[in-house]
Design a protein around this motif. Sequence first.
Motif, PDB file in Angstrom:
ATOM      1  N   ILE A  12       0.848  -1.196   0.000  1.00  0.00           N
ATOM      2  CA  ILE A  12       0.000   0.000   0.000  1.00  0.00           C
ATOM      3  C   ILE A  12       0.884   1.247   0.000  1.00  0.00           C
ATOM      4  N   PRO A  13       1.040   1.929  -1.131  1.00  0.00           N
ATOM      5  CA  PRO A  13       1.758   3.207  -1.131  1.00  0.00           C
ATOM      6  C   PRO A  13       0.850   4.308  -0.601  1.00  0.00           C
ATOM      7  N   ALA A  14       1.442   5.291   0.060  1.00  0.00           N
ATOM      8  CA  ALA A  14       0.643   6.389   0.611  1.00  0.00           C
ATOM      9  C   ALA A  14       1.439   7.688   0.549  1.00  0.00           C
ATOM     10  N   HIS A  15       0.776   8.736   0.072  1.00  0.00           N
ATOM     11  CA  HIS A  15       1.369  10.080   0.095  1.00  0.00           C
ATOM     12  C   HIS A  15       0.331  11.048   0.654  1.00  0.00           C
ATOM     13  N   ASP A  16       0.543  11.477   1.900  1.00  0.00           N
ATOM     14  CA  ASP A  16      -0.362  12.414   2.565  1.00  0.00           C
ATOM     15  C   ASP A  16      -1.808  11.937   2.506  1.00  0.00           C
ATOM     16  N   GLU A  17      -2.057  10.790   3.134  1.00  0.00           N
ATOM     17  CA  GLU A  17      -3.385  10.174   3.100  1.00  0.00           C
ATOM     18  C   GLU A  17      -3.995  10.042   4.495  1.00  0.00           C
ATOM     19  N   GLU A  18      -3.785  11.043   5.355  1.00  0.00           N
ATOM     20  CA  GLU A  18      -4.300  10.946   6.714  1.00  0.00           C
ATOM     21  C   GLU A  18      -5.828  10.808   6.763  1.00  0.00           C
ATOM     22  N   GLU A  19      -6.519  11.337   5.773  1.00  0.00           N
ATOM     23  CA  GLU A  19      -7.984  11.277   5.773  1.00  0.00           C
ATOM     24  C   GLU A  19      -8.502   9.877   5.493  1.00  0.00           C
ATOM     25  N   TYR A  20      -7.773   9.109   4.692  1.00  0.00           N
ATOM     26  CA  TYR A  20      -8.285   7.827   4.216  1.00  0.00           C
ATOM     27  C   TYR A  20      -7.542   6.601   4.759  1.00  0.00           C
ATOM     28  N   LEU A  21      -6.341   6.771   5.255  1.00  0.00           N
ATOM     29  CA  LEU A  21      -5.479   5.624   5.528  1.00  0.00           C
ATOM     30  C   LEU A  21      -6.098   4.603   6.475  1.00  0.00           C
ATOM     31  N   LEU A  22      -6.665   5.043   7.588  1.00  0.00           N
ATOM     32  CA  LEU A  22      -7.189   4.079   8.545  1.00  0.00           C
ATOM     33  C   LEU A  22      -8.349   3.281   7.959  1.00  0.00           C
ATOM     34  N   GLY A  23      -9.165   3.904   7.137  1.00  0.00           N
ATOM     35  CA  GLY A  23     -10.235   3.151   6.471  1.00  0.00           C
ATOM     36  C   GLY A  23      -9.662   2.063   5.594  1.00  0.00           C
ATOM     37  N   CYS A  24      -8.585   2.376   4.884  1.00  0.00           N
ATOM     38  CA  CYS A  24      -7.908   1.390   4.045  1.00  0.00           C
ATOM     39  C   CYS A  24      -7.363   0.243   4.887  1.00  0.00           C
ATOM     40  N   LEU A  25      -6.654   0.565   5.960  1.00  0.00           N
ATOM     41  CA  LEU A  25      -6.005  -0.467   6.769  1.00  0.00           C
ATOM     42  C   LEU A  25      -7.021  -1.350   7.484  1.00  0.00           C
ATOM     43  N   HIS A  26      -8.097  -0.774   7.971  1.00  0.00           N
ATOM     44  CA  HIS A  26      -9.121  -1.595   8.618  1.00  0.00           C
ATOM     45  C   HIS A  26      -9.773  -2.543   7.608  1.00  0.00           C
ATOM     46  N   ALA A  27      -9.970  -2.091   6.384  1.00  0.00           N
ATOM     47  CA  ALA A  27     -10.540  -2.968   5.356  1.00  0.00           C
ATOM     48  C   ALA A  27      -9.581  -4.112   5.035  1.00  0.00           C
ATOM     49  N   VAL A  28      -8.288  -3.817   4.906  1.00  0.00           N
ATOM     50  CA  VAL A  28      -7.295  -4.863   4.661  1.00  0.00           C
ATOM     51  C   VAL A  28      -7.262  -5.843   5.829  1.00  0.00           C
ATOM     52  N   GLU A  29      -7.359  -5.326   7.048  1.00  0.00           N
ATOM     53  CA  GLU A  29      -7.334  -6.205   8.218  1.00  0.00           C
ATOM     54  C   GLU A  29      -8.540  -7.137   8.232  1.00  0.00           C
ATOM     55  N   ARG A  30      -9.704  -6.647   7.845  1.00  0.00           N
ATOM     56  CA  ARG A  30     -10.881  -7.519   7.762  1.00  0.00           C
ATOM     57  C   ARG A  30     -10.669  -8.609   6.712  1.00  0.00           C
ATOM     58  N   SER A  31     -10.041  -8.258   5.612  1.00  0.00           N
ATOM     59  CA  SER A  31      -9.777  -9.246   4.574  1.00  0.00           C
ATOM     60  C   SER A  31      -8.754 -10.274   5.042  1.00  0.00           C
ATOM     61  N   LYS A  32      -7.743  -9.817   5.766  1.00  0.00           N
ATOM     62  CA  LYS A  32      -6.760 -10.738   6.357  1.00  0.00           C
ATOM     63  C   LYS A  32      -7.436 -11.731   7.291  1.00  0.00           C
ATOM     64  N   ALA A  33      -8.312 -11.230   8.153  1.00  0.00           N
ATOM     65  CA  ALA A  33      -8.982 -12.090   9.127  1.00  0.00           C
ATOM     66  C   ALA A  33      -9.868 -13.115   8.422  1.00  0.00           C
ATOM     67  N   SER A  34     -10.537 -12.681   7.350  1.00  0.00           N
ATOM     68  CA  SER A  34     -11.391 -13.597   6.606  1.00  0.00           C
ATOM     69  C   SER A  34     -10.566 -14.693   5.948  1.00  0.00           C
ATOM     70  N   LEU A  35      -9.434 -14.317   5.353  1.00  0.00           N
ATOM     71  CA  LEU A  35      -8.565 -15.324   4.746  1.00  0.00           C
ATOM     72  C   LEU A  35      -8.023 -16.278   5.795  1.00  0.00           C
ATOM     73  N   HIS A  36      -7.607 -15.742   6.937  1.00  0.00           N
ATOM     74  CA  HIS A  36      -7.030 -16.590   7.986  1.00  0.00           C
ATOM     75  C   HIS A  36      -8.060 -17.609   8.496  1.00  0.00           C
ATOM     76  N   ALA A  37      -9.330 -17.200   8.545  1.00  0.00           N
ATOM     77  CA  ALA A  37     -10.368 -18.114   9.030  1.00  0.00           C
ATOM     78  C   ALA A  37     -10.515 -19.319   8.119  1.00  0.00           C
ATOM     79  N   SER A  38     -10.332 -19.116   6.809  1.00  0.00           N
ATOM     80  CA  SER A  38     -10.504 -20.222   5.859  1.00  0.00           C
ATOM     81  C   SER A  38      -9.191 -20.877   5.461  1.00  0.00           C
ATOM     82  N   HIS A  39      -8.084 -20.121   5.540  1.00  0.00           N
ATOM     83  CA  HIS A  39      -6.773 -20.642   5.135  1.00  0.00           C
ATOM     84  C   HIS A  39      -5.693 -20.185   6.124  1.00  0.00           C
ATOM     85  N   PRO A  40      -5.704 -20.745   7.323  1.00  0.00           N
ATOM     86  CA  PRO A  40      -4.730 -20.317   8.340  1.00  0.00           C
ATOM     87  C   PRO A  40      -3.287 -20.628   7.969  1.00  0.00           C
ATOM     88  N   GLU A  41      -3.090 -21.490   6.971  1.00  0.00           N
ATOM     89  CA  GLU A  41      -1.733 -21.862   6.567  1.00  0.00           C
ATOM     90  C   GLU A  41      -1.059 -20.789   5.719  1.00  0.00           C
TER      91      GLU A  41
END
Length: 247
Positions: A12-41
């Motif tokens: 994830i590249p970022a240049h002065d994205e304080e307004e949007y960054l946390l929304g991006c990271l929380h969405a990625v984290e939800r996707s990580k958690a979903s993948l881990h639930a089905s494919h923990p390996e």
Amino acid sequence: MDRKLRGMLVVIPAHDEEEYLLGCLHAVERSKASLHASHPEITVHVMVVLDACTDRTAQLANGFSAEHPGYSVLQVPFGNVGRSRAFGVAQGLAQLPASCSPATTWIACTDADTRVPEQWLEEFAAAYRAGADAVTGTVEPDRTELPAQLYRRWRQRYLLAPHHPHIHGANLGICAEAYLRVGGFKALAAHEDVDLVDRTRHAGYRVEATDRLHALTSGRLEGRLSSGFADYLSALAGEGATAPAAR
């Protein structure tokens, strides 16, 4: 075809994205958690590349990574999105376990002003196992940031369907082996995503375009780089019916 997948690297590249960054990271984290639930390996690591940031983006990124395992934050002075993506990929691949070879690792790219869907990483994993070497997804501007008429104008020109022609660095994935063999992202100030996909296709790799991977991106009209999605929306707003074809 059912190929083994051991690692996934999100860049994830970022240049002065304080307004949007946390929304991006929380969405990625939800996707990580979903993948881990089905494919923990599958090991997932996220590289946030802060390129010449002057606002609170670094503070927010570091705070998030301190609370969420599997994130690294890099600060670079490039002022170049292609170089930032390439640096994030190189550093991220080096941090993955030795069991994650290029042939068993997937690189998932998004932008700091974008929120990916929860099934994002799972869809990439399924596409890889089915034989895809790269996948191009679709994006949609946040309609709460656009006048209704402009959103409708954008939607009329954007093909949201399988085998669409769009290429967005905000929603793009590629097998690490293919990425390395074609030379990776080039140090381009814009369209580094299109350049990479073109070279991947020309090298004979299988590139799949799908609307099953649909991300929500910023609807702002002033972007962080020239010739990006924001510039397209701005042109669409200014030119009306004569605006260019959808990106």
